[in-house]
Scaffold this motif. Structure first.
Motif, PDB file in Angstrom:
ATOM      1  N   VAL A  45       0.844  -1.207   0.000  1.00 61.02           N
ATOM      2  CA  VAL A  45       0.000   0.000   0.000  1.00 61.02           C
ATOM      3  C   VAL A  45       0.874   1.250   0.000  1.00 61.02           C
ATOM      4  O   VAL A  45       0.598   2.221  -0.719  1.00 61.02           O
ATOM      5  N   ASP A  46       1.943   1.225   0.791  1.00 64.14           N
ATOM      6  CA  ASP A  46       2.863   2.363   0.834  1.00 64.14           C
ATOM      7  C   ASP A  46       3.586   2.527  -0.505  1.00 64.14           C
ATOM      8  O   ASP A  46       3.752   3.662  -0.993  1.00 64.14           O
ATOM      9  N   ALA A  47       3.998   1.420  -1.103  1.00 68.46           N
ATOM     10  CA  ALA A  47       4.672   1.486  -2.406  1.00 68.46           C
ATOM     11  C   ALA A  47       3.738   2.062  -3.469  1.00 68.46           C
ATOM     12  O   ALA A  47       4.152   2.872  -4.310  1.00 68.46           O
ATOM     13  N   SER A  48       2.478   1.651  -3.424  1.00 69.81           N
ATOM     14  CA  SER A  48       1.495   2.161  -4.382  1.00 69.81           C
ATOM     15  C   SER A  48       1.284   3.660  -4.204  1.00 69.81           C
ATOM     16  O   SER A  48       1.171   4.405  -5.186  1.00 69.81           O
ATOM     17  N   ALA A  49       1.257   4.121  -2.957  1.00 63.75           N
ATOM     18  CA  ALA A  49       1.088   5.555  -2.688  1.00 63.75           C
ATOM     19  C   ALA A  49       2.266   6.351  -3.248  1.00 63.75           C
ATOM     20  O   ALA A  49       2.092   7.442  -3.804  1.00 63.75           O
ATOM     21  N   VAL A  50       3.473   5.795  -3.119  1.00 66.22           N
ATOM     22  CA  VAL A  50       4.661   6.450  -3.661  1.00 66.22           C
ATOM     23  C   VAL A  50       4.582   6.552  -5.182  1.00 66.22           C
ATOM     24  O   VAL A  50       4.882   7.597  -5.781  1.00 66.22           O
ATOM     25  N   LEU A  51       4.165   5.478  -5.817  1.00 63.45           N
ATOM     26  CA  LEU A  51       4.051   5.478  -7.287  1.00 63.45           C
ATOM     27  C   LEU A  51       2.997   6.480  -7.757  1.00 63.45           C
ATOM     28  O   LEU A  51       3.181   7.164  -8.770  1.00 63.45           O
ATOM     29  N   THR A  52       1.887   6.568  -7.032  1.00 62.04           N
ATOM     30  CA  THR A  52       0.839   7.537  -7.382  1.00 62.04           C
ATOM     31  C   THR A  52       1.364   8.956  -7.264  1.00 62.04           C
ATOM     32  O   THR A  52       1.131   9.803  -8.147  1.00 62.04           O
ATOM     33  N   TYR A  53       2.089   9.219  -6.175  1.00 63.45           N
ATOM     34  CA  TYR A  53       2.667  10.556  -5.969  1.00 63.45           C
ATOM     35  C   TYR A  53       3.668  10.880  -7.078  1.00 63.45           C
ATOM     36  O   TYR A  53       3.672  11.979  -7.632  1.00 63.45           O
ATOM     37  N   TYR A  54       4.482   9.887  -7.430  1.00 60.79           N
ATOM     38  CA  TYR A  54       5.485  10.072  -8.486  1.00 60.79           C
ATOM     39  C   TYR A  54       4.819  10.363  -9.828  1.00 60.79           C
ATOM     40  O   TYR A  54       5.251  11.233 -10.593  1.00 60.79           O
ATOM     41  N   ALA A  55       3.742   9.644 -10.125  1.00 61.49           N
ATOM     42  CA  ALA A  55       3.025   9.859 -11.383  1.00 61.49           C
ATOM     43  C   ALA A  55       2.444  11.274 -11.447  1.00 61.49           C
ATOM     44  O   ALA A  55       2.469  11.918 -12.503  1.00 61.49           O
ATOM     45  N   MET A  56       1.949  11.769 -10.316  1.00 61.27           N
ATOM     46  CA  MET A  56       1.364  13.114 -10.289  1.00 61.27           C
ATOM     47  C   MET A  56       2.444  14.181 -10.497  1.00 61.27           C
ATOM     48  O   MET A  56       2.293  15.085 -11.319  1.00 61.27           O
ATOM     49  N   ASP A  77      10.727   9.122   0.848  1.00 55.57           N
ATOM     50  CA  ASP A  77      12.052   9.217   0.229  1.00 55.57           C
ATOM     51  C   ASP A  77      13.013   8.292   0.972  1.00 55.57           C
ATOM     52  O   ASP A  77      13.903   8.727   1.704  1.00 55.57           O
ATOM     53  N   VAL A  78      12.839   6.999   0.772  1.00 51.79           N
ATOM     54  CA  VAL A  78      13.544   6.025   1.598  1.00 51.79           C
ATOM     55  C   VAL A  78      15.033   5.930   1.284  1.00 51.79           C
ATOM     56  O   VAL A  78      15.836   5.523   2.129  1.00 51.79           O
ATOM     57  N   ASP A  79      15.438   6.296   0.052  1.00 48.79           N
ATOM     58  CA  ASP A  79      16.864   6.235  -0.265  1.00 48.79           C
ATOM     59  C   ASP A  79      17.562   7.570  -0.008  1.00 48.79           C
ATOM     60  O   ASP A  79      18.763   7.722  -0.270  1.00 48.79           O
ATOM     61  N   ARG A  80      16.801   8.524   0.483  1.00 46.50           N
ATOM     62  CA  ARG A  80      17.340   9.816   0.916  1.00 46.50           C
ATOM     63  C   ARG A  80      18.129  10.546  -0.183  1.00 46.50           C
ATOM     64  O   ARG A  80      19.164  11.166   0.080  1.00 46.50           O
ATOM     65  N   ASP A  81      17.617  10.492  -1.406  1.00 41.03           N
ATOM     66  CA  ASP A  81      18.308  11.204  -2.493  1.00 41.03           C
ATOM     67  C   ASP A  81      17.612  12.515  -2.844  1.00 41.03           C
ATOM     68  O   ASP A  81      17.962  13.183  -3.813  1.00 41.03           O
ATOM     69  N   GLY A  82      16.568  12.869  -2.070  1.00 40.57           N
ATOM     70  CA  GLY A  82      15.857  14.117  -2.314  1.00 40.57           C
ATOM     71  C   GLY A  82      14.749  14.005  -3.326  1.00 40.57           C
ATOM     72  O   GLY A  82      14.080  15.006  -3.622  1.00 40.57           O
ATOM     73  N   ASN A  83      14.530  12.801  -3.872  1.00 42.28           N
ATOM     74  CA  ASN A  83      13.471  12.586  -4.863  1.00 42.28           C
ATOM     75  C   ASN A  83      12.554  11.464  -4.396  1.00 42.28           C
ATOM     76  O   ASN A  83      12.989  10.522  -3.717  1.00 42.28           O
ATOM     77  N   ILE A  84      11.288  11.573  -4.774  1.00 43.44           N
ATOM     78  CA  ILE A  84      10.326  10.511  -4.486  1.00 43.44           C
ATOM     79  C   ILE A  84       9.902   9.920  -5.829  1.00 43.44           C
ATOM     80  O   ILE A  84       9.266  10.597  -6.647  1.00 43.44           O
ATOM     81  N   ASN A  85      10.311   8.669  -6.075  1.00 51.21           N
ATOM     82  CA  ASN A  85      10.084   8.092  -7.400  1.00 51.21           C
ATOM     83  C   ASN A  85       9.947   6.576  -7.309  1.00 51.21           C
ATOM     84  O   ASN A  85       9.797   6.012  -6.212  1.00 51.21           O
ATOM     85  N   ALA A  86      10.023   5.931  -8.471  1.00 48.08           N
ATOM     86  CA  ALA A  86       9.831   4.486  -8.542  1.00 48.08           C
ATOM     87  C   ALA A  86      10.895   3.713  -7.780  1.00 48.08           C
ATOM     88  O   ALA A  86      10.654   2.584  -7.323  1.00 48.08           O
ATOM     89  N   VAL A  87      12.080   4.285  -7.633  1.00 48.57           N
ATOM     90  CA  VAL A  87      13.148   3.613  -6.877  1.00 48.57           C
ATOM     91  C   VAL A  87      12.724   3.439  -5.424  1.00 48.57           C
ATOM     92  O   VAL A  87      12.926   2.380  -4.817  1.00 48.57           O
ATOM     93  N   ASP A  88      12.128   4.476  -4.861  1.00 53.15           N
ATOM     94  CA  ASP A  88      11.655   4.396  -3.472  1.00 53.15           C
ATOM     95  C   ASP A  88      10.557   3.346  -3.334  1.00 53.15           C
ATOM     96  O   ASP A  88      10.541   2.570  -2.373  1.00 53.15           O
TER      97      ASP A  88
END
Length: 322
Positions: free
Chosen positions: A254-265, A283-294
């Motif tokens: 559910v958390d992964a899906s929320a991240v993907l939705t945010y990234y798509a927006m 931003d689990v990898d702490r690179d300053g971006n929220i994306n598919a990697v997270d």
């Protein structure tokens, strides 16, 4: 006189002599209902100051005069609560006295009624007489009383048979107990909101309710009141768990899906709907971006937790080792 006797006498006198409100204003508009007027906007517990809302004031119909304009008041009366800052390490569990004071009164008063609201994370400490409010020096000659309407709201009454010009000073004080778990950035708002509780409307006026008294009262309840707070100094620490984007206590698909939705927006120049804590959690990898990697990292951790035979390590530790 015992407190209940004081409150009964005050209520009787104020109801007869002061300023009960009818259901409509002079303009015929519907006024704020009793339920709406007693809503505790100081108890949102969002660590924000609550400025006094002068728009709640409704001129008493029984004055039977044209609408009094606060701009016609030439004085500079102020009624104000303390604004107090503490270092959190020294404040936890401390009892702090908060003053409500008057400055610059231009016309005498005989009848006072206020409703005090506060953040219920604070607790009121009664005085040695079992009362919630301590009368101040500015109203030495007044008979006073207070009543806990409910947790977060106190009614205060004061009356004097003689019109009295208030000296600069404290009208009353309240002793609050600061929470044991107070943290940097916590703000506990305290203040007044104009209330007609269906018994006696709030007031601040003389015996005659003459033009000067009506004008001063109108100014007080529209422009003359300043609310306060007890505040813990420092920046508020964000509250989040890495990977738990929806803050439900679990890290999963559910958390992964929320991240993907945010990234798509955000990828299509739309504004994502994460608050600051959610952004930090996502931003689990702490690179300053929220994306598919997270999102992929969250799914990997979910799979790890679901399949490991040992006690799973925390997400932070998992990310260090991947």
């Amino acid at each position: 006189m015992k407190i209940k006797g004081i409150l009964t006498a005050a209520a009787m006198l104020l109801s007869v002599m002061c300023c009960q409100l009818s259901a409509t204003s002079l303009s015929g508009e519907t006024v704020v209902t009793a339920a709406e007027s007693t809503y505790n906007q100081f108890n949102k517990q969002d660590d924000k100051e609550v400025p006094y809302d002068g728009s709640r004031w409704i001129q008493p119909v029984e004055w039977n005069v044209p609408t009094v304009q606060p701009r016609d008041y030439k004085g500079g009366i102020m009624l104000f609560f303390d604004k107090i800052g503490f270092d959190p390490e020294t404040a936890n569990g401390k009892t702090q006295r908060v003053y409500f004071s008057v400055h610059g009164a231009t016309d005498p008063v005989s009848y006072i009624k206020f409703h005090i609201f506060y953040d219920t994370r604070l607790k009121v400490k009664k005085n040695s007489k079992g009362e919630y409010i301590n009368a101040g020096k500015a109203i030495n000659d007044f008979t006073t009383g207070s009543e806990l309407v409910e947790d977060g709201q106190i009614a205060f009454y004061a009356y004097n048979a003689n019109d009295t010009l208030l000296n600069n000073g404290s009208i009353f004080t309240i002793d609050f107990i600061i929470p044991e778990n107070a943290e940097a950035g916590d703000v506990y708002p305290i203040g007044l909101a104009y209330v007609d509780d269906g018994i006696v409307a709030d007031c601040f006026i003389n015996n005659k309710k003459d033009e000067a008294g009506r004008l001063q009262m109108t100014y007080v309840f529209t422009k003359g009141i300043y609310n306060g707070y007890i505040k813990m100094n420092g920046e508020k620490k964000p509250k989040y768990s890495l990977g738990d984007v929806n803050n439900d206590g679990a890290i999963n698909a559910v958390d992964a899906s929320a991240v993907l939705t945010y990234y798509a927006m955000t990828s299509t120049n739309k504004k994502g709907d994460f608050d600051e804590n959610q952004k930090l959690a996502a931003d689990v990898d702490r690179d300053g971006n929220i994306n598919a990697v997270d999102a992929s990292c969250i799914l990997s951790y979910y799979a790890y937790v679901a399949t490991t035979k040992d006690d799973p390590v925390s997400f932070e530790e998992y990310m260090k080792n991947t």
